[in-house]
Design an enzyme around this catalytic site. Structure first.
Site, PDB file in Angstrom:
ATOM      1  N   SER A 303      59.441  24.542 115.723  1.00 54.71           N
ATOM      2  CA  SER A 303      59.859  24.697 114.324  1.00 54.71           C
ATOM      3  C   SER A 303      58.917  25.590 113.536  1.00 54.71           C
ATOM      4  O   SER A 303      57.697  25.561 113.729  1.00 54.71           O
ATOM      5  CB  SER A 303      59.909  23.325 113.643  1.00 54.71           C
ATOM      6  OG  SER A 303      60.841  22.476 114.271  1.00 54.71           O
ATOM      7  N   HIS A 383      62.713  16.627 109.976  1.00 50.66           N
ATOM      8  CA  HIS A 383      62.511  16.035 111.306  1.00 50.66           C
ATOM      9  C   HIS A 383      61.850  14.666 111.229  1.00 50.66           C
ATOM     10  O   HIS A 383      62.219  13.745 111.980  1.00 50.66           O
ATOM     11  CB  HIS A 383      61.702  16.987 112.183  1.00 50.66           C
ATOM     12  CG  HIS A 383      62.465  18.210 112.588  1.00 50.66           C
ATOM     13  ND1 HIS A 383      63.592  18.143 113.384  1.00 50.66           N
ATOM     14  CD2 HIS A 383      62.289  19.522 112.282  1.00 50.66           C
ATOM     15  CE1 HIS A 383      64.064  19.370 113.577  1.00 50.66           C
ATOM     16  NE2 HIS A 383      63.304  20.221 112.915  1.00 50.66           N
TER      17      HIS A 383
END
Length: 457
Positions: A303, A383
């Site tokens: 990410s 997340h």
């Protein structure tokens, strides 16, 4: 009757009505009062057939408004189509007296702004949902300068939360056999790592070591809501360029992979901002991959860290000496060297920056919070809220121009451990606890020492 046939029939009708509406757009120039009149007529309509025609007419008028007239329409909708205060007071007084469920229901109904019923009726046309999503996209562009419209936006969000709940979403795997019209939209909507051309897209859909999944909604036809790109990998990936390289093949046999790496998640419809799809998407994709490739052991992201470099500069460089985050002068000078494009070729300076930036990034992700007490970083919020663990910080994980500008080249692995997802989610929601690895914890401890004046190296 075959369900897929019905879906195709519905989709063709939707496309035909959308085409007719598109052809009518631009023929007339309307003003917001035309639309307000049409909306009041729609709300007073009793028949279903006439309501559909009136809703279609109202949406046509909206399409003929210029941006200024759209704003005026939204302002009138907010002010004039709200709940009646006197009626609310009366309904509340009745419920306070009786404590009866029937009076409670009357109170609920009275408190609902009439604009919510208007939006429901506008949704009666087969392409109404799509049109309303675009309408909210227009509205979202006005909220910063016109905050009083947030009440109207809350009505959109409330209804969209029901219309787009998980039960209506359809998960589809994207591959090279997916219709070209949909593949073109993947290229256009990719928001994390740009898809440069069809060759690049084909590489990302390769059966050998790539997967791509998207959520669709029956009312939006072939418009994806959100999609995720996955790389099958041996071990946890730490650098995005190797994954994006169209000539790189990490594995020839998908069954040899032990890790599924989520490297790109893109929301496609701006008008659905704030409606959560990603948590459902990741969890269902994990199940799909586990079923296809039972030997997969790790489910992890690679990410970006958007906003990290801006935070670094605001906290340690642009602040005055008394408010510079207590970072020593040597370390601040080292951070300033990020502006020198040659530092990547200087191994010694790169190692110094690594030893400084990774601890500060751990502090940023674990301790920096927004006004709501949540992690400052939006990707971290997503997340961690889904139950992932902040697992590893990867130095020079993204050396593209975008990666260097937004995160000083840093990338993050968020780890999804199937047995821990629910526990991590509950602890994050109830107490704000962030699940993280011992390596990240050690980096944060190092940051505390740095901020006490210990040299970076």
């Amino acid at each position: 009757m075959n369900i897929s046939f019905l879906q195709e029939l519905f989709s063709s009708i939707t496309r035909r009505e959308a085409l007719l509406r598109h052809r009518r757009k631009g023929r007339h120039h309307f003003v917001h009062t035309d639309l307000l009149k049409a909306c009041r007529t729609l709300l007073n309509s009793d028949g279903e057939a006439s309501s559909i025609a009136l809703a279609s007419r109202a949406l046509d008028i909206y399409a003929g408004l210029d941006p200024t007239e759209k704003q005026r329409f939204f302002e009138c909708l907010t002010a004039e189509f709200s709940a009646d205060p006197a009626a609310v007071d009366e309904a509340y007084a009745a419920y306070r007296e009786s404590r009866d469920n029937r009076d409670l229901q009357v109170l609920f109904d009275t408190c609902e702004p009439s604009r919510q019923e208007l939006l429901r009726r506008l949704n009666l046309t087969s392409d109404g949902t799509h049109e309303l999503v675009h309408m909210r996209e227009d509205l979202l562009g006005l909220l910063r300068e016109t905050p009083e419209l947030r009440a109207l936006d809350a009505d959109f969000a409330h209804l969209f939360g029901s219309w787009f709940n998980r039960g209506f979403l359809v998960l589809k795997r994207m591959d090279w056999n997916t219709p070209a019209a949909i593949l073109e939209k993947l290229i256009r909507y990719e928001a994390v790592h740009e898809i440069h051309d069809w060759k690049d897209l084909r590489r990302r859909l390769d059966d050998r070591d790539r997967r791509c999944f998207a959520f669709f909604h029956p009312a939006l036809g072939d418009e994806p809501l959100i999609f995720v790109e996955v790389a099958l990998h041996k071990g946890l990936p730490d650098q995005i360029q190797a994954i994006l390289d169209p000539e790189t093949y990490d594995i020839e046999d998908p069954e040899a992979a032990d890790t599924a790496a989520f490297f790109g998640i893109s929301n496609c419809q701006t008008g659905l901002r704030g409606i959560s799809f990603g948590n459902f998407l990741i969890k269902q994709v994990v199940q799909e991959l586990k079923q296809e490739l039972p030997d997969l052991k790790h489910f992890v992201t690679l990410s970006p860290v958007p906003g990290f470099r801006a935070w670094l500069e605001a906290t340690y460089l642009t602040a005055d000496d008394d408010n510079a985050g207590s970072l020593d002068a040597e370390s601040r000078t080292l951070l300033e060297s990020l502006d020198d494009p040659e530092w990547l070729q200087d191994q010694a300076r790169s190692e110094q920056l690594r030893d400084l930036i990774r601890p500060l990034a751990a502090r940023y992700l674990l301790e920096e919070k927004n006004a709501k007490g949540l992690p400052l970083n939006p990707v971290a919020r997503f997340h961690l809220g889904n139950g992932a663990e902040l697992h590893r910080l990867n130095w020079l994980g993204d050396i593209s121009q975008k990666g260097m500008q937004q995160s000083a080249g840093l990338m993050v692995n968020y780890l999804y451990v199937l047995d821990d997802i629910e526990r991590n989610h509950e602890q994050y929601i109830t107490s704000g606890k962030i699940a993280h690895s011992s390596a990240v914890r050690d980096l944060n401890r190092r940051a505390r020492k740095l901020l006490k004046g210990e040299p970076a190296r």
